[in-house]
Design an enzyme around this catalytic site. Sequence first.
Site, PDB file in Angstrom:
ATOM      1  N   HIS A  16      51.125 -15.829 -13.204  1.00 45.62           N
ATOM      2  CA  HIS A  16      50.873 -17.068 -12.463  1.00 45.62           C
ATOM      3  C   HIS A  16      51.849 -17.179 -11.296  1.00 45.62           C
ATOM      4  O   HIS A  16      51.474 -17.567 -10.194  1.00 45.62           O
ATOM      5  CB  HIS A  16      51.066 -18.285 -13.374  1.00 45.62           C
ATOM      6  CG  HIS A  16      50.044 -18.372 -14.464  1.00 45.62           C
ATOM      7  ND1 HIS A  16      49.197 -19.434 -14.628  1.00 45.62           N
ATOM      8  CD2 HIS A  16      49.715 -17.493 -15.447  1.00 45.62           C
ATOM      9  CE1 HIS A  16      48.405 -19.226 -15.660  1.00 45.62           C
ATOM     10  NE2 HIS A  16      48.706 -18.050 -16.176  1.00 45.62           N
ATOM     11  N   GLN A 339      55.935  -3.113  -9.988  1.00 48.70           N
ATOM     12  CA  GLN A 339      54.593  -2.495 -10.037  1.00 48.70           C
ATOM     13  C   GLN A 339      54.035  -2.234  -8.637  1.00 48.70           C
ATOM     14  O   GLN A 339      53.308  -1.274  -8.418  1.00 48.70           O
ATOM     15  CB  GLN A 339      53.661  -3.401 -10.829  1.00 48.70           C
ATOM     16  CG  GLN A 339      52.287  -2.798 -11.050  1.00 48.70           C
ATOM     17  CD  GLN A 339      51.548  -3.458 -12.193  1.00 48.70           C
ATOM     18  OE1 GLN A 339      51.987  -3.400 -13.324  1.00 48.70           O
ATOM     19  NE2 GLN A 339      50.425  -4.076 -11.889  1.00 48.70           N
ATOM     20  N   HIS A 354      45.542  -3.118 -18.509  1.00 49.94           N
ATOM     21  CA  HIS A 354      44.863  -4.104 -19.363  1.00 49.94           C
ATOM     22  C   HIS A 354      43.923  -4.985 -18.539  1.00 49.94           C
ATOM     23  O   HIS A 354      43.249  -5.835 -19.086  1.00 49.94           O
ATOM     24  CB  HIS A 354      45.904  -4.958 -20.086  1.00 49.94           C
ATOM     25  CG  HIS A 354      46.609  -5.957 -19.188  1.00 49.94           C
ATOM     26  ND1 HIS A 354      47.172  -5.611 -17.980  1.00 49.94           N
ATOM     27  CD2 HIS A 354      46.848  -7.285 -19.330  1.00 49.94           C
ATOM     28  CE1 HIS A 354      47.720  -6.692 -17.427  1.00 49.94           C
ATOM     29  NE2 HIS A 354      47.536  -7.712 -18.233  1.00 49.94           N
ATOM     30  N   SER A 359      47.000  -7.273 -11.684  1.00 43.74           N
ATOM     31  CA  SER A 359      47.021  -5.807 -11.699  1.00 43.74           C
ATOM     32  C   SER A 359      45.756  -5.245 -11.053  1.00 43.74           C
ATOM     33  O   SER A 359      45.808  -4.247 -10.330  1.00 43.74           O
ATOM     34  CB  SER A 359      47.159  -5.290 -13.138  1.00 43.74           C
ATOM     35  OG  SER A 359      48.427  -5.660 -13.644  1.00 43.74           O
ATOM     36  N   GLU A 362      46.041  -5.642  -7.362  1.00 41.15           N
ATOM     37  CA  GLU A 362      47.016  -4.675  -6.841  1.00 41.15           C
ATOM     38  C   GLU A 362      46.400  -3.275  -6.784  1.00 41.15           C
ATOM     39  O   GLU A 362      46.617  -2.531  -5.820  1.00 41.15           O
ATOM     40  CB  GLU A 362      48.281  -4.709  -7.709  1.00 41.15           C
ATOM     41  CG  GLU A 362      49.051  -6.024  -7.524  1.00 41.15           C
ATOM     42  CD  GLU A 362      50.000  -6.370  -8.682  1.00 41.15           C
ATOM     43  OE1 GLU A 362      50.269  -5.491  -9.523  1.00 41.15           O
ATOM     44  OE2 GLU A 362      50.468  -7.522  -8.743  1.00 41.15           O
ATOM     45  N   ASP A 378      40.266 -13.063 -19.356  1.00 41.81           N
ATOM     46  CA  ASP A 378      39.221 -12.661 -18.416  1.00 41.81           C
ATOM     47  C   ASP A 378      39.051 -11.147 -18.339  1.00 41.81           C
ATOM     48  O   ASP A 378      38.173 -10.650 -17.628  1.00 41.81           O
ATOM     49  CB  ASP A 378      39.589 -13.178 -17.007  1.00 41.81           C
ATOM     50  CG  ASP A 378      40.987 -12.719 -16.567  1.00 41.81           C
ATOM     51  OD1 ASP A 378      41.858 -12.518 -17.437  1.00 41.81           O
ATOM     52  OD2 ASP A 378      41.209 -12.541 -15.356  1.00 41.81           O
TER      53      ASP A 378
HETATM   54  N1  UDP Z   1      54.344  -6.401 -13.275  1.00 42.31           N
HETATM   55  C1  UDP Z   1      55.470  -5.824 -12.714  1.00 42.31           C
HETATM   56  N2  UDP Z   1      56.114  -4.863 -13.426  1.00 42.31           N
HETATM   57  C2  UDP Z   1      55.710  -4.448 -14.645  1.00 42.31           C
HETATM   58  C3  UDP Z   1      54.545  -5.029 -15.204  1.00 42.31           C
HETATM   59  C4  UDP Z   1      53.885  -6.000 -14.480  1.00 42.31           C
HETATM   60  O1  UDP Z   1      55.886  -6.152 -11.595  1.00 42.31           O
HETATM   61  O2  UDP Z   1      56.389  -3.589 -15.209  1.00 42.31           O
HETATM   62  C5  UDP Z   1      53.656  -7.466 -12.511  1.00 42.31           C
HETATM   63  C6  UDP Z   1      52.360  -6.961 -11.936  1.00 42.31           C
HETATM   64  O3  UDP Z   1      52.577  -6.398 -10.665  1.00 42.31           O
HETATM   65  C7  UDP Z   1      51.515  -8.237 -11.898  1.00 42.31           C
HETATM   66  C8  UDP Z   1      52.090  -9.102 -13.010  1.00 42.31           C
HETATM   67  O4  UDP Z   1      53.329  -8.540 -13.377  1.00 42.31           O
HETATM   68  O5  UDP Z   1      51.673  -8.885 -10.650  1.00 42.31           O
HETATM   69  C9  UDP Z   1      51.214  -9.114 -14.247  1.00 42.31           C
HETATM   70  O6  UDP Z   1      50.087  -9.893 -14.002  1.00 42.31           O
HETATM   71  P1  UDP Z   1      48.662  -9.510 -14.563  1.00 42.31           P
HETATM   72  O7  UDP Z   1      47.720 -10.561 -14.103  1.00 42.31           O
HETATM   73  O8  UDP Z   1      48.304  -8.129 -14.196  1.00 42.31           O
HETATM   74  O9  UDP Z   1      48.837  -9.521 -16.130  1.00 42.31           O
HETATM   75  P2  UDP Z   1      49.468 -10.593 -17.169  1.00 42.31           P
HETATM   76  O10 UDP Z   1      50.899 -10.291 -17.257  1.00 42.31           O
HETATM   77  O11 UDP Z   1      49.193 -11.975 -16.618  1.00 42.31           O
HETATM   78  O12 UDP Z   1      48.732 -10.309 -18.432  1.00 42.31           O
END
Ligand code: UDP
Length: 462
Positions: A16, A339, A354, A359, A362, A378
């Site tokens: 978020h 990431q 996942h 992600s 990105e 989702d």
């Molecule tokens: N992320 C990161 N490093 C990591 C793992 C995740 O910077 O080692 C960041 C990734 O770039 C993304 C966010 O954490 O912006 C994860 O958001 P996402 O919606 O993909 O998954 P959630 O964590 O909400 O399940």
Amino acid sequence: MNPTHILVATFPGQGHINPSLQLAKRLVKMGIEVTFMTSVFARKRMANATTEDSPKRLTFVEFSDGYDDGLKPCDDGKRYMEEMKTNGIEALKNIILASSKRDHPVTCLVYSHLFAWAAEVAREVHVPSALLWIEPAAVLDIYYYYFNGYGGDIDKCSNEIQLPKLPLLSKNDIPIFLLPSTPERFRLVVKEKLDVLDAETKPKVLVNSFDELEKDALRAIEKYELIGVGPLIPSGFLGGEDLSDKSYGGDIFKLSENNYIEWLDSKPESSVVYVSFGSMFVLPKTQMEQIAKGLLDCGRPFLWVIRENEHDGNNEDDQKWSHFEELERIGKIVRWCSQLEVLSHPSLGCFLTHCGWNSVMESIVFGVPVVAFPQGFDQPTNAKLIEDVWKTGIRVHKNEDSGIVEGDEIMKCIEKTMDDGEKSQEWRNNANKWKGLAREAMGENGSSNKNLMYFLKELGHV
Ligand code: UDP
């Protein structure tokens, strides 16, 4: 008329904070004053990353959600959300009312989607609000259809269901909250979000997506105004003016001190498999073992993020994984990484993800083909869009008896994405096409930039 001052209120999850903070920074670049509100815990963890480079017109305020040291695995999630709401409502009211006594009153509230209650506060204090939707527009459409005429059809969906302006969906593609097997209270969370929107005429929803990517989905709900403003990624990665802007600036997890970039530097172009399940999901150890097996069978270099809490045992247990040493010989395991830096690295070949929406966005921005391994929320729908609509990758299938995706399946999907076959070529080409379109959307004359300007104009900003 007061100058525009937007309050961005965000649930303290990494998924978020990242897009919300990007939106805040973009608004600031457009000359808007922004206040960014999140929990004490998140702000404490973000602090190092944000204070130095924060533009002057961006102010941070934090509120205590009752969990200033973060949510522990033993805490009750339902109670956490209730306390977040009670404390959040009070804090939000105070911030807006206090600002109205100063020179720059808050003129609009933008709230991330677990803060549905924030819209009610805004209405009470007569401030316009907009939802920041951090999932694809298609998912909001499905939620909307569920509560507007298609609930029975979705519940009954045993094979396929055709919803207006969306691809043909199977049961495996429906967001988890709408599955009959999911407890009713989760559907009520979705309903609450929609009820809050329905209380307004033509409510505005800023979507972290872009017109070209979700042309139909962004226009599917006539009652709402969905506005594509994404991808909400630091401008330095999108060829923007400020090429040094290359971090979200809000990591709430400790950055890995591991020298993973040097390790990536040492690998050939397009050779590395990047594996990450985001910031929240905890996989069963049996599943982790199967991922390890799949990676070892491929034999390709990989970078795998395993967060400190991302296992179902304790740390020692974690170390006892079979093949652990072998894994570290061909790949690299980190607790956390940037990431964005990883996905933009030339050595990246594919992303086993996942399918959290950040992600996915990105992967689109960096043109990286995907092996989709959805977990919850989702993510099944996102995996469907990747595989069948944007065609940038493949989705793994689990063994229906064990509920586990086996190593062999993981290996086959990675190989199909990384080999030189027709399919992998097609996915790479498509990934490149979307990469170009994502950058165009965020360019000066791009759709997302124009849409955001339109939003500001509607607020009366000149
Ligand atoms: N992320 C990161 N490093 C990591 C793992 C995740 O910077 O080692 C960041 C990734 O770039 C993304 C966010 O954490 O912006 C994860 O958001 P996402 O919606 O993909 O998954 P959630 O964590 O909400 O399940």
